[in-house]
Design a protein around this motif. Structure first.
Motif, PDB file in Angstrom:
ATOM      1  N   ASP A  54     -10.962   4.177   8.081  1.00 51.78           N
ATOM      2  CA  ASP A  54     -11.521   5.397   6.656  1.00 51.78           C
ATOM      3  C   ASP A  54     -10.199   6.092   7.579  1.00 51.78           C
ATOM      4  O   ASP A  54      -9.573   7.274   6.881  1.00 51.78           O
ATOM      5  CB  ASP A  54     -12.373   6.418   6.500  1.00 51.78           C
ATOM      6  CG  ASP A  54     -13.156   6.672   7.702  1.00 51.78           C
ATOM      7  OD1 ASP A  54     -12.405   6.729   8.596  1.00 51.78           O
ATOM      8  OD2 ASP A  54     -13.704   8.110   7.577  1.00 51.78           O
ATOM      9  N   LEU A  55      -9.300   6.039   8.262  1.00 52.48           N
ATOM     10  CA  LEU A  55      -8.226   6.511   8.992  1.00 52.48           C
ATOM     11  C   LEU A  55      -6.779   6.194   8.127  1.00 52.48           C
ATOM     12  O   LEU A  55      -6.811   5.152   6.905  1.00 52.48           O
ATOM     13  CB  LEU A  55      -7.513   5.977   9.847  1.00 52.48           C
ATOM     14  CG  LEU A  55      -8.367   6.567  11.355  1.00 52.48           C
ATOM     15  CD1 LEU A  55      -7.833   5.652  12.996  1.00 52.48           C
ATOM     16  CD2 LEU A  55      -8.762   8.220  10.864  1.00 52.48           C
ATOM     17  N   GLN A  56      -6.128   7.317   7.594  1.00 47.73           N
ATOM     18  CA  GLN A  56      -4.557   6.898   6.935  1.00 47.73           C
ATOM     19  C   GLN A  56      -4.330   6.841   8.367  1.00 47.73           C
ATOM     20  O   GLN A  56      -3.238   7.500   8.457  1.00 47.73           O
ATOM     21  CB  GLN A  56      -4.774   8.500   5.629  1.00 47.73           C
ATOM     22  CG  GLN A  56      -6.057   7.957   4.752  1.00 47.73           C
ATOM     23  CD  GLN A  56      -4.803   8.982   3.950  1.00 47.73           C
ATOM     24  OE1 GLN A  56      -4.400  10.538   3.793  1.00 47.73           O
ATOM     25  NE2 GLN A  56      -5.453   9.098   3.081  1.00 47.73           N
ATOM     26  N   GLY A 109       5.062  -1.017   7.847  1.00 46.44           N
ATOM     27  CA  GLY A 109       5.031   0.209   6.662  1.00 46.44           C
ATOM     28  C   GLY A 109       5.981   1.026   6.477  1.00 46.44           C
ATOM     29  O   GLY A 109       6.832   0.921   6.880  1.00 46.44           O
ATOM     30  N   ASP A 110       5.938   1.508   5.211  1.00 40.04           N
ATOM     31  CA  ASP A 110       6.857   2.501   4.774  1.00 40.04           C
ATOM     32  C   ASP A 110       5.924   4.211   4.963  1.00 40.04           C
ATOM     33  O   ASP A 110       4.741   4.557   4.925  1.00 40.04           O
ATOM     34  CB  ASP A 110       6.731   2.661   3.287  1.00 40.04           C
ATOM     35  CG  ASP A 110       7.101   2.996   2.304  1.00 40.04           C
ATOM     36  OD1 ASP A 110       7.877   4.069   2.914  1.00 40.04           O
ATOM     37  OD2 ASP A 110       7.387   2.184   1.482  1.00 40.04           O
ATOM     38  N   LEU A 114       0.953   5.854   2.837  1.00 43.08           N
ATOM     39  CA  LEU A 114      -0.812   5.925   3.230  1.00 43.08           C
ATOM     40  C   LEU A 114      -1.157   4.999   2.836  1.00 43.08           C
ATOM     41  O   LEU A 114      -1.425   4.934   2.052  1.00 43.08           O
ATOM     42  CB  LEU A 114      -1.042   7.090   3.423  1.00 43.08           C
ATOM     43  CG  LEU A 114      -0.633   8.894   4.284  1.00 43.08           C
ATOM     44  CD1 LEU A 114      -0.644   9.730   4.007  1.00 43.08           C
ATOM     45  CD2 LEU A 114       0.362   8.242   5.828  1.00 43.08           C
ATOM     46  N   VAL A 115      -1.528   3.941   4.144  1.00 44.62           N
ATOM     47  CA  VAL A 115      -3.188   2.788   3.795  1.00 44.62           C
ATOM     48  C   VAL A 115      -4.144   3.781   4.548  1.00 44.62           C
ATOM     49  O   VAL A 115      -3.911   4.087   5.425  1.00 44.62           O
ATOM     50  CB  VAL A 115      -2.279   1.487   4.693  1.00 44.62           C
ATOM     51  CG1 VAL A 115      -0.695   1.210   3.250  1.00 44.62           C
ATOM     52  CG2 VAL A 115      -1.575   2.223   5.701  1.00 44.62           C
TER      53      VAL A 115
END
Length: 566
Positions: A54-56, A109-110, A114-115
């Protein structure tokens, strides 16, 4: 009681900042597929099923070493060529490549997105120089999953595919799992057609890796060795450069400081001309017969044209009739042209008298067309600097010094600073000490300096056998500027303390209601020297800032500042 404590600890753990058990990052599945090509390259495809919990986060990073070191300490470089990085839908990820500590660093990543939760990363790259060639077989010895991962890996699989046909009976297969350096073979493999499927058989903890070894008969693939890493210092130009730098370092850090000491011992000391006479009553002279001015005499002795020498020139010019020094208020001195109606450059002087260039410079800047000036109001630092440089020039031109002593000192000051900058403390100390002592006089300069020292001895001496020399007013006034240059004006004036002298016509003291006394004049000249030192000192700092006492304003100084929101 234990149950209560356990519940309290469990309850409190929900409020501890940082990653919680529900936010643990991990790799669910790490699948590496390696194709061994006939041209000697290998094609690597990594499918990483990364779960952010559940981390961003923005994405992941991947480091791929490309340098290997053999047992002899030689380093070899493989070429890593990244082809693509995509997600599970074959959409391309944003990524950046960089080289850090002999590793290719991929930042995937961008930064604007956030993912969270599970994501797939397919990393595809080719490697040249990955294979090792032995006399009896060729080999792929590959860390399919390195020990540098910062998250646990639940499942790890490596598939090696050969694009050539060979008898499996001659193949050699091994695998290792665990931390770096372990020889544990708690892993396994299976064969399926042309594939060798390696299985870690267990999850990998942080810092654990998975390595495979596959040996196969020679002649199946082209020889594509890794490139030997040869540093610049191992090349012929590098070795030559290293030798040159070593020689320069030896010269700079050891030989040059020693050379300065030798140079001072050989050339930086005045020629031996004997001990100065006890007393001498005239200033030294140039080879053409001109008597040196007080400023030149003072600079000849201590090899420095300082403010006191310039002040002695001001006193001497007053004594010679150019202007009158008037102390209108306590320690407040004015200079008045002796004959306001005439030419200030020749006021009070006999016809044909010509000033030396630096004396003329002082006169011009002091009055600047006016007939009366207040010393405290003058800013003469640029003029004083010019006068000091001219004094040095005269002493060199008249063969008292072979070269400008100030330039010599300045050179070694620079060397001293360079010593500190380069960590050469030996040079710093040597240049600092011997650089100040390095200016040396010529044979003629040393002989005339001896006369100047003898004159100084006479001016400051209180011995009775020399007292008779001070019985004349003209002698007192004539030699007073030289006493100022030597800093012994009070000692010289004390010689005349009990002698009835009249007040010089070029000086008027403050509140002089009593008879003239030589010590009163000496003290007044000392006070005027302080005023002159202030006039000759720049009002700007060495870094170029102006004083707050001259044109200062609120907010004009250092520090301060302010703040606000945006």
């Amino acid at each position: 009681m234990k149950k209560i404590i356990f519940l309290l600890v469990l309850f409190g753990s929900f409020f501890i900042p940082g990653k919680s058990v529900f936010a643990q990052e991990k790799i669910d599945d790490f699948l590496v597929t390696i194709n061994i090509e006939k041209d000697g390259k290998i094609k690597v495809s990594e499918k990483i099923s990364y779960d952010f919990g559940d981390l961003q986060r923005h994405g992941i990073f991947r480091t791929i070493p490309y340098i290997k070191t053999n047992k002899d300490g030689k380093r070899y470089k493989s070429k890593v060529d990244v082809k693509s990085i995509t997600d599970e839908s074959d959409n391309t990820y944003n990524f950046q490549q960089s080289i850090v500590d002999d590793k290719l660093n991929l930042k995937i990543g961008d930064p604007d997105k956030l993912v969270t939760g599970p994501h797939i990363y397919n990393i595809n790259y080719n490697v040249s120089g990955a294979l090792t060639y032995f006399s009896d077989h060729d080999e792929l010895y590959w860390n399919g999953i390195g020990t540098g991962w910062e998250v646990p890996i639940e499942k790890a699989t490596i598939i090696v595919n050969k694009t050539f046909s060979s008898n499996r009976e001659n193949d050699q297969i091994k695998c290792f799992v665990g931390i770096e350096g372990t020889s544990s073979e708690d892993c396994g493999y299976s064969l399926k057609d042309a594939d060798i499927i390696f299985d870690s058989k267990r999850s990998l903890n942080t810092g654990e890796g998975f390595t495979i070894v596959y040996g196969f008969p020679k002649g199946q693939v082209a020889v594509l060795e890794p490139e030997l890493v040869v540093s610049f210092w191992e090349t012929v130009p590098g070795k030559i450069t290293a030798v040159i730098l070593a020689i320069l370092a030896l010269l700079w850090y050891l030989i040059y400081p020693i050379k300065i000491i030798y140079k001072w011992f050989k050339y930086g000391r005045d020629p031996e001309v004997g001990i100065p006479a006890t007393a001498y009553f005239d200033p030294p002279k140039t080879k053409s017969g001109r008597s040196l001015t007080p400023a030149e005499t003072g600079a000849l002795v201590d090899e420095t044209a300082d403010l006191r020498d310039v002040m002695a020139t001001l006193v001497d010019l007053a004594r010679r009739g150019y202007y009158k020094i008037v102390e209108k208020n306590k320690n407040d001195f004015y200079f008045e042209v002796r004959h306001p109606g005439g030419d200030q450059k020749s006021a009070g002087l006999p016809q044909g008298v010509k000033l030396i260039d630096f004396e003329q410079t002082l006169i011009d800047d002091l009055f600047d067309g006016e007939t009366e000036i207040r010393l405290k109001d003058k800013k003469m630092y640029e003029t004083v600097s010019e006068v000091q440089n001219t004094i040095y020039t005269h002493l060199v031109e008249d063969k008292f010094f072979p070269k400008n002593p100030q330039s010599t000192r300045a050179f070694y000051q620079v060397m001293s600073a360079l010593g500190i900058f380069s960590g050469n403390f030996f040079l710093f100390i040597v240049a600092l000490i011997f650089g100040r002592l390095m200016p040396a006089k010529t044979q003629y300069g040393a002989e005339e300096a001896n006369k100047a020292k003898a004159l100084r001895n006479f001016l400051k001496s209180q011995e009775r056998q020399l007292q008779f020399q001070g019985d004349k007013q003209i002698l007192f006034e004539k030699l007073l500027p030289y006493a100022v240059a030597f800093g012994v004006e009070k000692a010289w004036a004390k010689r005349f303390e009990t002698i009835a002298l009249k007040s010089p016509d070029w000086y008027q003291g403050y509140g002089s209601t009593t008879a003239f006394n030589s010590l009163i004049l000496a003290n007044a000249l000392s006070s005027s020297f302080n005023s002159f030192a202030s006039a000759a000192t720049p009002v700007r700092s060495s870094s170029g800032f102006s004083s707050g006492f001259s044109g200062g304003s609120s907010g004009g100084g250092g520090g301060g500042g302010g703040g606000g929101s945006w």
